[in-house]
Design a protein around this motif. Structure first.
Motif, mmCIF file in Angstrom:
data_model
loop_
_atom_site.group_PDB
_atom_site.id
_atom_site.type_symbol
_atom_site.label_atom_id
_atom_site.label_comp_id
_atom_site.label_asym_id
_atom_site.label_seq_id
_atom_site.Cartn_x
_atom_site.Cartn_y
_atom_site.Cartn_z
ATOM 1 N N PRO A 123 57.057 43.859 32.247
ATOM 2 C CA PRO A 123 58.351 44.149 32.871
ATOM 3 C C PRO A 123 59.140 42.852 33.028
ATOM 4 O O PRO A 123 58.599 41.754 32.846
ATOM 5 C CB PRO A 123 57.955 44.725 34.233
ATOM 6 C CG PRO A 123 56.651 44.058 34.540
ATOM 7 C CD PRO A 123 55.952 43.965 33.213
ATOM 8 N N ASP A 124 60.403 42.983 33.379
ATOM 9 C CA ASP A 124 61.226 41.795 33.612
ATOM 10 C C ASP A 124 61.072 41.305 35.051
ATOM 11 O O ASP A 124 61.003 40.107 35.307
ATOM 12 C CB ASP A 124 62.697 42.117 33.331
ATOM 13 C CG ASP A 124 62.918 42.544 31.891
ATOM 14 O OD1 ASP A 124 62.764 41.695 31.002
ATOM 15 O OD2 ASP A 124 63.213 43.733 31.660
ATOM 16 N N ILE A 125 61.032 42.262 35.979
ATOM 17 C CA ILE A 125 60.918 41.939 37.405
ATOM 18 C C ILE A 125 59.724 42.692 37.978
ATOM 19 O O ILE A 125 59.514 43.868 37.671
ATOM 20 C CB ILE A 125 62.203 42.335 38.165
ATOM 21 C CG1 ILE A 125 63.393 41.527 37.645
ATOM 22 C CG2 ILE A 125 62.041 42.119 39.668
ATOM 23 C CD1 ILE A 125 64.730 41.965 38.221
ATOM 24 N N LEU A 126 58.955 42.006 38.809
ATOM 25 C CA LEU A 126 57.776 42.609 39.429
ATOM 26 C C LEU A 126 57.828 42.389 40.933
ATOM 27 O O LEU A 126 58.025 41.272 41.405
ATOM 28 C CB LEU A 126 56.501 41.979 38.865
ATOM 29 C CG LEU A 126 55.177 42.409 39.515
ATOM 30 C CD1 LEU A 126 54.872 43.873 39.187
ATOM 31 C CD2 LEU A 126 54.033 41.505 39.060
ATOM 32 N N GLN A 127 57.656 43.469 41.676
ATOM 33 C CA GLN A 127 57.529 43.359 43.131
ATOM 34 C C GLN A 127 56.049 43.272 43.476
ATOM 35 O O GLN A 127 55.229 44.014 42.932
ATOM 36 C CB GLN A 127 58.137 44.580 43.823
ATOM 37 C CG GLN A 127 58.045 44.514 45.347
ATOM 38 C CD GLN A 127 58.376 45.835 46.014
ATOM 39 O OE1 GLN A 127 57.894 46.880 45.600
ATOM 40 N NE2 GLN A 127 59.208 45.792 47.042
ATOM 41 N N THR A 128 55.716 42.353 44.374
ATOM 42 C CA THR A 128 54.333 42.253 44.829
ATOM 43 C C THR A 128 54.309 41.782 46.271
ATOM 44 O O THR A 128 55.340 41.382 46.821
ATOM 45 C CB THR A 128 53.528 41.295 43.933
ATOM 46 O OG1 THR A 128 52.146 41.355 44.299
ATOM 47 C CG2 THR A 128 54.016 39.865 44.085
ATOM 48 N N GLY A 129 53.151 41.844 46.899
ATOM 49 C CA GLY A 129 53.028 41.398 48.274
ATOM 50 C C GLY A 129 53.165 39.887 48.366
ATOM 51 O O GLY A 129 52.809 39.162 47.433
ATOM 52 N N SER A 130 53.678 39.407 49.493
ATOM 53 C CA SER A 130 53.855 37.960 49.649
ATOM 54 C C SER A 130 52.519 37.228 49.559
ATOM 55 O O SER A 130 52.454 36.095 49.082
ATOM 56 C CB SER A 130 54.531 37.655 50.987
ATOM 57 O OG SER A 130 53.781 38.190 52.069
ATOM 58 N N GLY A 131 51.452 37.882 49.990
ATOM 59 C CA GLY A 131 50.138 37.257 49.929
ATOM 60 C C GLY A 131 49.506 37.293 48.557
ATOM 61 O O GLY A 131 48.468 36.662 48.325
ATOM 62 N N GLN A 132 50.123 38.030 47.628
ATOM 63 C CA GLN A 132 49.554 38.154 46.284
ATOM 64 C C GLN A 132 50.268 37.291 45.241
ATOM 65 O O GLN A 132 49.870 37.262 44.077
ATOM 66 C CB GLN A 132 49.592 39.621 45.828
ATOM 67 C CG GLN A 132 48.573 40.523 46.495
ATOM 68 C CD GLN A 132 48.985 40.912 47.900
ATOM 69 O OE1 GLN A 132 50.108 41.332 48.134
ATOM 70 N NE2 GLN A 132 48.073 40.773 48.841
ATOM 71 N N VAL A 133 51.333 36.609 45.642
ATOM 72 C CA VAL A 133 52.070 35.772 44.690
ATOM 73 C C VAL A 133 51.149 34.728 44.065
ATOM 74 O O VAL A 133 51.223 34.433 42.869
ATOM 75 C CB VAL A 133 53.267 35.080 45.377
ATOM 76 C CG1 VAL A 133 53.929 34.079 44.431
ATOM 77 C CG2 VAL A 133 54.288 36.115 45.832
ATOM 78 N N SER A 134 50.247 34.181 44.888
ATOM 79 C CA SER A 134 49.362 33.117 44.398
ATOM 80 C C SER A 134 48.453 33.593 43.269
ATOM 81 O O SER A 134 48.016 32.797 42.442
ATOM 82 C CB SER A 134 48.509 32.564 45.545
ATOM 83 O OG SER A 134 47.659 33.569 46.079
ATOM 84 N N ILE A 135 48.173 34.894 43.224
ATOM 85 C CA ILE A 135 47.309 35.423 42.162
ATOM 86 C C ILE A 135 47.941 35.179 40.795
ATOM 87 O O ILE A 135 47.269 34.778 39.839
ATOM 88 C CB ILE A 135 47.051 36.934 42.371
ATOM 89 C CG1 ILE A 135 46.273 37.163 43.670
ATOM 90 C CG2 ILE A 135 46.298 37.527 41.185
ATOM 91 C CD1 ILE A 135 46.081 38.627 44.017
ATOM 92 N N LEU A 136 49.249 35.418 40.707
ATOM 93 C CA LEU A 136 49.954 35.212 39.443
ATOM 94 C C LEU A 136 50.340 33.750 39.247
ATOM 95 O O LEU A 136 50.397 33.258 38.120
ATOM 96 C CB LEU A 136 51.207 36.088 39.399
ATOM 97 C CG LEU A 136 50.966 37.600 39.373
ATOM 98 C CD1 LEU A 136 52.284 38.356 39.457
ATOM 99 C CD2 LEU A 136 50.213 38.009 38.114
ATOM 100 N N ALA A 137 50.611 33.064 40.355
ATOM 101 C CA ALA A 137 51.043 31.665 40.256
ATOM 102 C C ALA A 137 49.913 30.742 39.806
ATOM 103 O O ALA A 137 50.168 29.618 39.361
ATOM 104 C CB ALA A 137 51.599 31.195 41.596
#
Length: 461
Positions: A123-137
């Motif tokens: 997708p172009d934009i993904l919504q996720t939990g603030s605590g889960q950003v680090s998983i992708l980062a």
């Protein structure tokens, strides 16, 4: 005989005249009917042609639009609201079409996004939990740095409340990186049954000692079973430790400094004592928040500590006077933040179009401001807090503004010092269960947590 013939002649003449009148316009001949039928057929053909032409024009118009795929995790009323916001954007301009698609909870959405990225159809934009950003980062090249887009559009990182953007950069030490925008933002708050406080002749508690004293009095008088309820969630571990004026992690993020220096142990011992005194009810593992909220609404507790996102439910169902207040403190006020975020994937096919949508969301009254006003989430920036829909909401329910003002004490040090803190969430939960359900020795349980957590964090390096 002559009379009969004469009468017949008159009748014949009358019939002929009637036929003539019909032919002149009093009725339709076969020729007229045929002509009209032909005209109607032509009209139908013309209308059909116009309809087909309109369809082609609409299709051409749609095909000319850049399409942005937006994966989100909002269901129920929040999902309906988000779809409505997307539709408002789509109708506000004619160059971009955003397609919103529900993907399950935050972890489900991340897993699907990772699979899609590998397959080349993310997708172009993904919504996720603030605590889960680090998983992708964690993985380089997954999330797009939004700062360059912000600079071109006149937005600044400082526009956002600093509490809400903690942990949303690829490297917390680098100032010009931001890979996620906060969307639905929340912090813990204290919901108070003001009728019970009045009966106790008490003021709103400022410290946990204040709350304990009020609670014990109400319990002794048989007015409540517990002082306050709080859901089963590691979120509150970070809060209680920070309130003891300390930090969970060491500077390098690899050690549980709060165990080494004893400050974390002290905080958990204080919380355990509140459980033993029935001042605090620690919610069950499943349906925890709904259970704790229900006990508060039923009058079984005088207070309820939970996310401000529960405001709408409390407001709709409380049969007593209630208020939202700052969470009490040990040594200092401190509350972590949570909620959800929006990210642009580095593999997005329509980055400029995706940015146009993101910019609109954070700069238009009908975007994130409306989402916050309708859901009870907090505005993530000063600009959004000043938008008409937020001001109107705060005028209707001042409790919303009280929760926003508590952000003065926002504290996400655990996210700054260890972005992978979510990887030890289960270990933190196990410690809390042992201490607050079974009253196991806090020092022993905290040292078990320290050993397990440090092993996990070392493996992540």
């Amino acid at each position: 005989m002559k009379k009969g013939l004469k009468k017949a002649a008159v009748l014949a003449m009358a019939a002929a005249m009637a036929a003539g009148l019909t032919a002149c316009g009093g009725g339709e001949t076969r020729a007229t009917t045929a002509a009209k039928t032909e005209d109607a057929a032509k009209a139908e053909t013309t209308a059909a042609a116009k309809t087909e032409e309109a369809k082609k024009e609409e299709a051409a118009s749609t095909s000319d639009k850049a399409e942005v795929t937006f994966w989100h995790s909002m269901s129920g009323k929040n999902g309906d609201l988000l779809n409505s916001i997307v539709e408002t954007y789509n109708t506000s301009q004619d160059k971009i079409k955003v397609v919103a698609e529900y993907q399950g909870n935050y972890y489900d959405a991340i897993a699907k996004a990772q699979t899609a990225i590998s397959a080349g159809n993310s997708p172009d934009i993904l919504q996720t939990g603030s605590g889960q950003v680090s998983i992708l980062a964690k993985e380089e090249g997954i999330l797009e740095n939004l700062v360059p887009y912000m600079e071109k559009s006149g937005m600044k990182v400082s526009d956002f409340n600093p509490t809400f953007i903690t942990g949303m950069s690829l490297d917390p030490t680098v100032a010009d990186q931001l890979v996620a925008f906060p969307m639905g933002c929340s912090t813990p708050v204290l919901f108070c049954n003001m009728d019970l406080l009045e009966e106790a002749g008490a003021e709103v508690p400022v410290t946990w000692t204040d709350l304990s004293d009020i609670s014990k009095k109400l319990i002794d008088e048989g007015k409540v079973e517990y002082g306050f309820t709080i859901p089963h969630d590691p979120w509150y571990f970070w809060m209680f430790v920070a309130q003891n004026d300390t930090k969970v992690f060491s500077e390098d993020g690899l050690k549980l400094a709060c165990v080494d220096d004893g400050t974390g142990i002290d905080a958990m011992q204080k919380v355990q004592q509140m459980c033993k005194d029935k001042v605090m009810y620690f919610g069950p593992v499943t349906d925890s928040d709904s259970t704790c909220r229900g006990m508060f609404l039923e009058g079984k507790s005088a207070f309820y500590v939970s996310s401000i996102a529960n405001l709408g439910n409390v407001d709709s169902n409380a049969k007593f006077q209630y208020s939202v207040q700052y969470v009490p403190k040990f040594k200092v006020n401190a509350v972590p933040s949570g909620g959800n975020t929006l990210t642009m994937l580095a593999s997005a096919k329509n980055k400029d179009a995706a940015w146009d949508f993101l910019y609109w969301l954070y700069n238009d009254n009908a975007g994130v401001a409306t989402f916050a006003a309708e859901t009870g989430y907090l505005p993530c920036s000063t600009k959004i807090s000043e938008m008409p829909v937020i001001k109107e909401k705060w005028a209707q329910n001042p409790n919303c503004e009280i929760a926003y003002n508590q952000l003065e004490y926002g504290n996400n040090d655990h996210m700054v010092m260890q972005p992978n803190n979510g990887d030890i969430a289960n270990n933190v939960a196990a410690m809390m269960e042992a201490c607050f359900y079974d009253y196991e020795d806090v020092t022993e349980q905290m040292n078990i947590l320290k050993e397990e957590a440090e092993d996990i964090l070392a493996d992540l390096q």
